[in-house]
Design a protein around this motif. Structure first.
Motif, short mmCIF file in Angstrom:
data_model
loop_
_atom_site.label_atom_id
_atom_site.label_comp_id
_atom_site.label_asym_id
_atom_site.label_seq_id
_atom_site.Cartn_x
_atom_site.Cartn_y
_atom_site.Cartn_z
N GLY A 113 0.82 -1.20 0.00
CA GLY A 113 0.00 0.00 0.00
C GLY A 113 0.85 1.25 0.00
O GLY A 113 1.91 1.28 0.64
N THR A 114 0.41 2.28 -0.70
CA THR A 114 1.13 3.55 -0.72
C THR A 114 0.28 4.70 -0.19
O THR A 114 0.64 5.87 -0.33
N THR A 115 -0.87 4.36 0.41
CA THR A 115 -1.74 5.37 1.00
C THR A 115 -2.10 4.98 2.44
O THR A 115 -3.20 5.26 2.91
N ASN A 116 -1.17 4.34 3.14
CA ASN A 116 -1.39 3.85 4.50
C ASN A 116 -0.66 4.75 5.50
O ASN A 116 0.56 4.68 5.62
N PHE A 117 -1.41 5.55 6.23
CA PHE A 117 -0.80 6.44 7.21
C PHE A 117 -0.56 5.73 8.54
O PHE A 117 0.14 6.26 9.41
N ILE A 118 -1.15 4.57 8.71
CA ILE A 118 -0.83 3.67 9.82
C ILE A 118 -0.50 2.32 9.19
O ILE A 118 -1.31 1.76 8.45
N SER A 119 0.70 1.81 9.46
CA SER A 119 1.15 0.58 8.82
C SER A 119 0.81 -0.64 9.67
O SER A 119 0.94 -0.62 10.89
N LEU A 120 0.37 -1.69 9.00
CA LEU A 120 0.18 -2.97 9.65
C LEU A 120 1.53 -3.70 9.71
O LEU A 120 2.50 -3.29 9.06
N PRO A 121 1.63 -4.79 10.48
CA PRO A 121 2.92 -5.45 10.66
C PRO A 121 3.54 -5.91 9.34
O PRO A 121 2.84 -6.33 8.41
N ARG A 122 4.88 -5.84 9.29
CA ARG A 122 5.61 -6.32 8.12
C ARG A 122 5.35 -7.82 7.90
O ARG A 122 5.17 -8.25 6.76
N TRP A 123 5.37 -8.62 8.98
CA TRP A 123 5.14 -10.06 8.88
C TRP A 123 4.21 -10.51 10.01
O TRP A 123 4.31 -10.01 11.14
N TYR A 124 3.36 -11.48 9.70
CA TYR A 124 2.50 -12.13 10.70
C TYR A 124 2.41 -13.59 10.31
O TYR A 124 1.98 -13.92 9.19
N LEU A 125 2.84 -14.48 11.21
CA LEU A 125 2.90 -15.91 10.89
C LEU A 125 2.09 -16.71 11.91
O LEU A 125 2.26 -16.53 13.12
N LYS A 126 1.23 -17.57 11.41
CA LYS A 126 0.43 -18.44 12.26
C LYS A 126 0.90 -19.88 12.11
O LYS A 126 0.98 -20.40 11.00
N GLY A 127 1.21 -20.50 13.24
CA GLY A 127 1.64 -21.89 13.24
C GLY A 127 0.80 -22.73 14.16
O GLY A 127 -0.01 -22.20 14.94
N THR A 128 0.98 -24.02 14.10
CA THR A 128 0.19 -24.94 14.92
C THR A 128 0.55 -24.85 16.40
O THR A 128 -0.20 -25.32 17.25
N GLU A 129 1.70 -24.23 16.72
CA GLU A 129 2.13 -24.15 18.12
C GLU A 129 2.44 -22.73 18.56
O GLU A 129 3.01 -22.53 19.63
N GLY A 130 2.08 -21.74 17.75
CA GLY A 130 2.36 -20.37 18.15
C GLY A 130 2.18 -19.39 17.02
O GLY A 130 1.84 -19.75 15.88
N THR A 131 2.44 -18.14 17.33
CA THR A 131 2.29 -17.03 16.38
C THR A 131 3.53 -16.15 16.46
O THR A 131 4.07 -15.93 17.55
N ALA A 132 3.98 -15.66 15.32
CA ALA A 132 5.12 -14.74 15.28
C ALA A 132 4.72 -13.46 14.58
O ALA A 132 3.93 -13.49 13.63
N ILE A 133 5.28 -12.37 15.04
CA ILE A 133 5.01 -11.07 14.42
C ILE A 133 6.31 -10.28 14.33
O ILE A 133 7.13 -10.30 15.25
N ILE A 134 6.53 -9.67 13.17
CA ILE A 134 7.63 -8.72 12.99
C ILE A 134 6.98 -7.42 12.53
O ILE A 134 6.36 -7.37 11.47
N GLU A 135 7.13 -6.39 13.35
CA GLU A 135 6.41 -5.14 13.09
C GLU A 135 6.99 -4.36 11.92
O GLU A 135 6.26 -3.72 11.16
#
Length: 352
Positions: free
Chosen positions: A230-252
């Protein structure tokens, strides 16, 4: 043992061409930047001020027998023509991304490279990004169990940069500008065919090319991925979001702010209902404190060589390319499926 030096010339001494010269090539002692060709006088003046030779035309550069490598950093629509001429002039070629607008054009370049015996490599530089290599490590080592969903985003609020990137004939738009990176990262990491593609493109800025997009990919191994630019996002969502069977990872962000939250499998704790709006919910209640563990992001994986070290090794026949042309071709075909899906507003079945 002697170390051979390779002379390199740049075609297109704009933002990326000068970045290669001023930053990426500084660390490689085997590559010497000899000169440039650019159609804009102000760029020639900058090159001259740095002691670089300025060629009067492309043919003059290609006829210089002392040049071993040509770097192409021009607008996307002329990559093919320049690459083929350079290969036929017996130069090794590095090309900025996207290498071509259409997959068939890369196939022509690959044929010429094979016929001439010259090395042709595409600068898919974001395979070396630390945020991506951190995700790749989480994925490879199953740090959140079996990952089944990945979200990869880049958001900005500055519209489409530059001039030619606004034009379809030059290969502008965000699918080609940023999608080529995010898709390449996913395909480099997930060793499974893409079986379906659904996409929508954004034209809110009024340009003839997309100013953003969302695409939903399904892989044969069951993984799904949401890729968004997106080039019109004044608030950015996380760079990465990963869902796994044993947990979740996020890189902002690219600063590697983030975490992993893992399930404590040995602890069974029923959720307590919480008030949500005008009702109660157990389903969406947070897990109990003892049911999860927060873990810091791991140190990123490391690729065996940087791009230009790898290029020299490939030229000298000592190793294989980290960025292989058939992998880049797969990314181009995937982008073509994205454009087709958006145009038809339907899911495209693929075997990429």
């Amino acid at each position: 043992m002697t170390t051979r030096t390779y002379n390199l010339a740049v075609v297109g001494y704009g933002g990326m061409g000068s970045y290669h010269v001023d930053h990426l090539l500084k660390s490689n002692p085997q590559i010497h930047v000899k000169g440039i060709f650019d159609i804009k006088q102000e760029r020639n003046d900058v090159a001259l001020s740095k002691g670089l030779q300025v060629y009067e035309c492309l043919d003059a550069l290609l006829s210089d027998k002392s040049i071993h490598i040509v770097l192409i950093a021009t607008p996307n629509d002329v990559h093919k023509e320049i690459a083929i001429k350079a290969l036929k002039a017996h130069k090794h070629v590095v090309c900025e991304k996207p290498v071509t607008i259409y997959a068939r054009d890369l196939e022509e370049i690959m044929t010429v490279a094979e016929e001439t015996g010259q090395v042709f490599m595409v600068h898919q530089n974001r395979r070396w990004d630390e945020d991506f290599l951190t995700v790749k490590k989480i994925y490879n080592e199953k740090m959140t169990g079996e990952i089944f969903h990945i979200e990869s985003r880049v958001h900005g609020a500055n519209g489409i940069p530059g001039d030619w990137r606004h034009l379809k004939k030059n290969g502008g738009g965000m699918v080609l500008d940023w999608g080529v990176h995010l898709l390449d990262q996913l395909l480099f990491m997930i060793h499974s065919p893409v079986t379906s593609v659904y996409a929508n493109l954004s034209y809110v800025l009024g340009d003839e090319v997309d100013d953003g997009f969302q695409t939903y990919l399904t892989f044969a191994n069951g993984i799904t991925a949401l890729v968004e630019v997106g080039t019109t996002n004044f608030i950015s969502l996380p760079r990465w979001y990963l869902k796994g069977t044993e947990g979740t990872a996020i890189i902002e962000d690219w600063g590697l702010n983030g975490k992993i939250v893992k399930q404590n499998k040995d602890i069974i704790s029923a959720p307590k209902p919480i008030k949500a709006g005008q009702g109660l919910t157990k389903t969406m209640a947070p897990p109990s404190e003892e049911a999860t563990t927060m873990v810091n992001l791991p140190a990123a994986s490391v690729l065996s060589q940087d791009f230009y070290d790898n290029l020299v090794s490939v030229i000298e026949g000592r190793t294989e390319a980290i960025v292989k042309n058939h992998e880049v071709l797969r990314v181009l075909k995937l982008m073509e499926s994205i454009f087709e899906s958006a145009e038809k507003n339907e899911v495209i079945q693929t075997s990429l």
